[in-house]
Design an enzyme around this catalytic site. Structure first.
Site, PDB file in Angstrom:
ATOM      1  N   ASP A  91       0.841  -1.187   0.000  1.00 30.88           N
ATOM      2  CA  ASP A  91       0.000   0.000   0.000  1.00 30.88           C
ATOM      3  C   ASP A  91       0.885   1.249   0.000  1.00 30.88           C
ATOM      4  OD1 ASP A  91      -2.423   1.278  -0.088  1.00 30.88           O
ATOM      5  OD2 ASP A  91      -2.754   1.235   2.070  1.00 30.88           O
ATOM      6  N   PHE A 147       1.204   5.666  -0.482  1.00 38.16           N
ATOM      7  CA  PHE A 147       0.772   6.818   0.318  1.00 38.16           C
ATOM      8  C   PHE A 147       0.970   8.019  -0.602  1.00 38.16           C
ATOM      9  CE2 PHE A 147       2.128   9.398   4.344  1.00 38.16           C
ATOM     10  CZ  PHE A 147       0.849   9.454   4.871  1.00 38.16           C
ATOM     11  N   HIS A 156      -4.058  13.816   1.155  1.00 37.85           N
ATOM     12  CA  HIS A 156      -4.223  12.870   2.271  1.00 37.85           C
ATOM     13  C   HIS A 156      -3.046  12.959   3.236  1.00 37.85           C
ATOM     14  CE1 HIS A 156      -5.077   9.219   4.507  1.00 37.85           C
ATOM     15  NE2 HIS A 156      -3.939   8.686   4.117  1.00 37.85           N
ATOM     16  N   ARG A 181       0.536  15.488  13.701  1.00 39.24           N
ATOM     17  CA  ARG A 181       1.769  16.151  14.127  1.00 39.24           C
ATOM     18  C   ARG A 181       1.650  17.661  14.218  1.00 39.24           C
ATOM     19  NH1 ARG A 181       3.713  12.600  10.440  1.00 39.24           N
ATOM     20  NH2 ARG A 181       3.756  14.338   9.002  1.00 39.24           N
ATOM     21  N   GLU A 186     -10.775   3.518   3.753  1.00 31.16           N
ATOM     22  CA  GLU A 186      -9.877   4.362   2.960  1.00 31.16           C
ATOM     23  C   GLU A 186     -10.203   4.154   1.489  1.00 31.16           C
ATOM     24  OE1 GLU A 186      -5.929   5.390   5.566  1.00 31.16           O
ATOM     25  OE2 GLU A 186      -5.735   3.682   4.225  1.00 31.16           O
ATOM     26  N   GLU A 237      -9.350   3.939  -2.025  1.00 34.31           N
ATOM     27  CA  GLU A 237      -8.118   3.736  -2.792  1.00 34.31           C
ATOM     28  C   GLU A 237      -8.425   3.030  -4.108  1.00 34.31           C
ATOM     29  OE1 GLU A 237      -4.706   2.126  -0.809  1.00 34.31           O
ATOM     30  OE2 GLU A 237      -5.333   2.823   1.178  1.00 34.31           O
ATOM     31  N   ASP A 269      -9.113   0.128   2.035  1.00 36.82           N
ATOM     32  CA  ASP A 269      -8.131  -0.265   3.054  1.00 36.82           C
ATOM     33  C   ASP A 269      -8.731   0.060   4.431  1.00 36.82           C
ATOM     34  OD1 ASP A 269      -5.850  -0.875   4.483  1.00 36.82           O
ATOM     35  OD2 ASP A 269      -4.870   1.030   4.035  1.00 36.82           O
ATOM     36  N   ARG A 329      -8.308   3.162  13.481  1.00 35.15           N
ATOM     37  CA  ARG A 329      -7.398   4.273  13.776  1.00 35.15           C
ATOM     38  C   ARG A 329      -6.836   4.230  15.187  1.00 35.15           C
ATOM     39  NH1 ARG A 329      -6.083   5.466   8.761  1.00 35.15           N
ATOM     40  NH2 ARG A 329      -7.869   6.131   7.522  1.00 35.15           N
ATOM     41  N   GLN A 384      -4.177   1.427  15.202  1.00 34.99           N
ATOM     42  CA  GLN A 384      -3.053   1.911  14.389  1.00 34.99           C
ATOM     43  C   GLN A 384      -2.207   2.960  15.127  1.00 34.99           C
ATOM     44  OE1 GLN A 384      -4.462   3.627  10.673  1.00 34.99           O
ATOM     45  NE2 GLN A 384      -2.421   4.294  10.045  1.00 34.99           N
ATOM     46  N   TYR A 391       1.842   1.836  15.684  1.00 36.03           N
ATOM     47  CA  TYR A 391       2.564   1.999  14.417  1.00 36.03           C
ATOM     48  C   TYR A 391       3.983   2.569  14.529  1.00 36.03           C
ATOM     49  CZ  TYR A 391       2.280   7.052  13.652  1.00 36.03           C
ATOM     50  OH  TYR A 391       2.455   8.397  13.729  1.00 36.03           O
ATOM     51  N   LYS A 400      -4.647  -2.496  10.288  1.00 36.99           N
ATOM     52  CA  LYS A 400      -4.961  -2.610   8.862  1.00 36.99           C
ATOM     53  C   LYS A 400      -5.235  -4.037   8.411  1.00 36.99           C
ATOM     54  CE  LYS A 400      -3.622   1.653   7.367  1.00 36.99           C
ATOM     55  NZ  LYS A 400      -4.461   2.540   6.534  1.00 36.99           N
ATOM     56  N   THR A 412      -8.952  -6.128   3.774  1.00 40.34           N
ATOM     57  CA  THR A 412      -8.805  -5.165   2.688  1.00 40.34           C
ATOM     58  C   THR A 412      -9.733  -5.643   1.582  1.00 40.34           C
ATOM     59  OG1 THR A 412      -6.468  -4.889   3.279  1.00 40.34           O
ATOM     60  CG2 THR A 412      -7.153  -4.072   1.111  1.00 40.34           C
ATOM     61  N   THR A 421      -4.812   6.333   0.198  1.00 40.20           N
ATOM     62  CA  THR A 421      -6.075   7.073   0.207  1.00 40.20           C
ATOM     63  C   THR A 421      -6.031   8.219  -0.798  1.00 40.20           C
ATOM     64  OG1 THR A 421      -6.236   6.544   2.533  1.00 40.20           O
ATOM     65  CG2 THR A 421      -7.688   8.270   1.716  1.00 40.20           C
ATOM     66  N   GLU A 476      -9.966  11.999   7.948  1.00 35.92           N
ATOM     67  CA  GLU A 476      -9.864  13.352   7.400  1.00 35.92           C
ATOM     68  C   GLU A 476     -11.213  14.069   7.408  1.00 35.92           C
ATOM     69  OE1 GLU A 476      -7.329  13.557   3.614  1.00 35.92           O
ATOM     70  OE2 GLU A 476      -7.618  11.416   3.922  1.00 35.92           O
TER      71      GLU A 476
HETATM   72 CA   LIG Z   1      -4.005   2.949   2.959  1.00 34.11          CA
HETATM   73 MG   LIG Z   2      -6.465  -3.100   5.018  1.00 34.54          MG
END
Ligand SMILES: [Ca+2]
Ligand SMILES: [Mg+2]
Ligand SMILES: [Ca+2]
Ligand SMILES: [Mg+2]
Ligand code: NI
Lengths: 420, 420
Positions: A132, A134, A139, A148, A205, A207, A239, A243, A246, A250, A259, A263, A356, A370
């Site tokens: 996957d 990014f 996104h 952050r 997500e 995608e 996906d 959250r 994760q 992560y 995740k 999927t 995403t 988001e």
């Molecule tokens: Ca993803």
């Molecule tokens: Mg997944």
């Protein structure tokens, strides 16, 4: 003006599956049948094993191939673009309104054309590895702002390489499969220790994903300008993401249990050949990419994407986002070339998710993280911060041509309650 | 005192493959033969397809099975511990010094016992998914000190869950395969932009890995106290790592091209049954794990590990580290239960790496990153900071019994120069 190619099969102008599309999938005509390849045409599936049995793949490359007598498309996609083009030409001719071979053969029509409403659709390929990426700047920026803050929403490496991680191949499921809410550890800010329970921040997500055609040998990178020849086509991909799980797990090795519980992909692989009329220029990249990622033609596709949510107690679904594949910063070919630059080998049927796909506007954000800004707001038009049990999430995608639509159908999944 | 079980085949006391071991692999007796399962015994491989053809697997579970007529061990490992115990009992009897069936049948011995020196060893299983954990506290602490400094060498989540990421299944290779130095992007501290080139910080990682036996259904976690029944056995694993590529790419989604160019495993899967005499208590965990990770018996294995490096121009190899599996903080069963707690499905033959196995002493660190403190020092006894072209890295592992050794053989790879 050229006349639009027409099939002898009636296809509504809004159908995703006109003769200009012919996406590939794998299906069972009856619950007891063996799986076989097919293409979608209007409200039917054309059974490619029957067409092959009838000797109608008579071009030089597919003449003696058993690729349509397989339970998946891996062998066909491994053959490469000349074979794909030959199959497409054969099928467009066979299905066209002016060609009598199939049109006027009732026995063969009965055997080979099955109503879509009665078939079971299966995973079109055996996925060896699922990666996957990014690749949407919007996104990435939104996630950075949420997690952050405004100092460095996009990290320095992101502009130099298509960031990616390995996902789980075993839990790739076909559209329509229920998604059991995962349980796991979470550690909300301010609490002194983690707790265990069902995820409270289940998300989708939006995608798309590349289905890899011919692979490459270990140690032999694919040149950026040859990368397109390794892409058979695209599917929709959801996906699913927990959250809360994760966020706690992560650092420093990336997403794992947040995740890998599921999927979902759409059943129909739309080929790059069918998407070619909708190609458009990719966004300009600044800083310019290193030479191994600099391509002669930098191509995206103008492909509209939507996500619908249907809560269990609602009659109708609500559109929660509208985006477009063209917003991707890193192209599909850059993703693939980058993946192999260290010698990593891809295999036919591998799945490369785009990440995403968020657009620039708030209404085009590709996930609830988001859209609700990590649960700070409710969704526009739906009383939701994250997914609830019974919610059905439906992704769809399509390109609008002049008088026809090349589409992906849907990629859906309904949230089932967690294991007790 | 019980007498030590002996085979009619001569086995040197230092051999890794006495009758107490009987590890499983897949081999070709001749270059043109088809792959088949075997067990190692002394300097020979016993061809299990021949033993099955001869009708000697006559227990109730394996009697009519075709699991030894497969080109890999996936079917056999899927059968579960009762079948594994039956096979082990059958083979220990057949190979024992007091049993005439094979010992006194020269034709069958000729057909079924092949000198190890003449066979080609292949990957023992088809790996559906490869996961790599991060379960050694010493390794984690050293990496944290090197990359983040002394404030928080071990992140808060590490003590609460076995951190892991998904690796690449396609590039898992068998011991003896050359490792082509990967090329990629790196961004040394202080330079304004990244550059592209062959990795300058190529490293090994001393690991072991679980070979998953029976899998679990999507959505159905494996209970921590049943997890051992899902582990067929262990192999040695070298998680080759390009530290410069990894350092630049891994935030925020984890390692990708810094790892996925190759992962080497040893050809022989040593079963948990063979390792059982060497079981020992796992380190006490503080804080105590959440209930889903709290196990009735918390088991490690006293299993010595070594890494040897042989530079191309040296006659001999140098031992660069000595470690032990018993140093792992998170147990193999905790790793497996954690992997499935969200419903993620494992499949027979899946590979679960332990992560680098470093011990408490400087001489027991499991990779060059730690041994040379990210290239600040040279290796003890070898003028090396990272691996050079032509270096051969050999992992080995063994348990010392009373008068016999249960070992893994070797897991080796030689660094080949990068693609031009
Ligand atoms: Ca993803
Ligand atoms: Mg997944
Ligand atoms: Ca590792
Ligand atoms: Mg590796
Ligand atoms: Ni804590």
């Amino acid at each position: 003006m050229t006349t639009l190619l027409q099939s002898f099969i009636q296809v509504h102008p809004d159908s995703h599956f006109p003769i200009q599309n012919l996406p590939y999938g794998v299906f069972k005509p009856q619950p007891t049948s063996s799986p076989r390849p097919g293409v979608a045409i209007g409200d039917f599936v054309l059974d490619l094993s029957e067409i092959a049995f009838a000797g109608l793949f008579n071009g030089p490359l597919l003449n003696n191939s058993d690729c349509f007598h397989q339970p998946n498309l891996n062998k066909f996609v491994s053959l490469g673009r000349p074979a794909w083009k030959e199959a497409r030409a054969t099928l467009q001719k066979l299905l066209s309104s002016t060609e009598p071979i199939l049109r006027d053969n009732e026995v063969l029509r009965q055997k080979s054309l099955v109503p879509l409403s009665q078939v079971e659709l299966l995973l079109p390929v055996v996925v060896g590895d699922y990666t996957d990426f990014f690749s949407s700047l919007h996104h990435t920026k939104n996630c950075g702002l949420i997690f952050r803050g405004p100092q460095t929403p996009v990290l320095d490496n992101w502009y130099h390489l298509p960031v990616a991680y390995h996902g789980r191949a075993s839990s790739v499921v076909i559209s329509g499969t229920d998604i059991i809410r995962p349980r796991g550890q979470a550690h909300p800010a301010g609490s002194s220790s983690p707790y265990f329970g069902p995820s409270l921040k289940l998300d989708f997500e939006l995608e798309m994903a590349t289905i890899v055609g011919p692979g490459n040998e270990l140690g032999k990178p694919v040149d950026i300008n040859d990368a397109e020849d390794h892409i058979f086509g695209l599917v929709l991909l959801n996906d699913w993401s927990a959250r809360d799980i994760q966020a706690w797990e992560y650092i420093p090795l990336g997403p794992f249990l947040g995740k890998n519980f599921a999927t979902t992909i759409s059943p129909w692989i739309v080929t790059l050949d069918a998407l070619e009329p909708f190609a458009c220029e990719a966004p300009k990249q600044d800083p310019p990419p290193l030479p191994y990622l600099a391509e002669k033609v930098s191509k995206n596709y103008d492909l509209s994407l939507e996500v619908h949510i249907k809560p269990v107690d609602h009659k109708d679904s609500t559109v929660v986002t509208r985006s477009n594949l063209k917003h991707l910063y890193w192209t599909l070919t850059q993703q693939l070339a980058h993946h192999t630059i260290n010698g990593c080998n891809l295999r036919p049927g591998d799945l490369l998710g785009t990440g995403t796909i968020s657009g620039p506007e708030p209404e085009s954000r590709g996930c609830l993280l988001e859209l609700t800004w990590n649960g700070q707001n409710s969704l526009n038009g739906l009383d939701r911060k994250f997914l609830e049990d019974g919610d059905e999430v439906v992704l769809t995608g399509f390109c609008k041509g002049n008088g026809y639509t090349v589409g992906f159908g849907t990629c859906s999944g309904k949230i089932a309650p967690p294991a007790p």
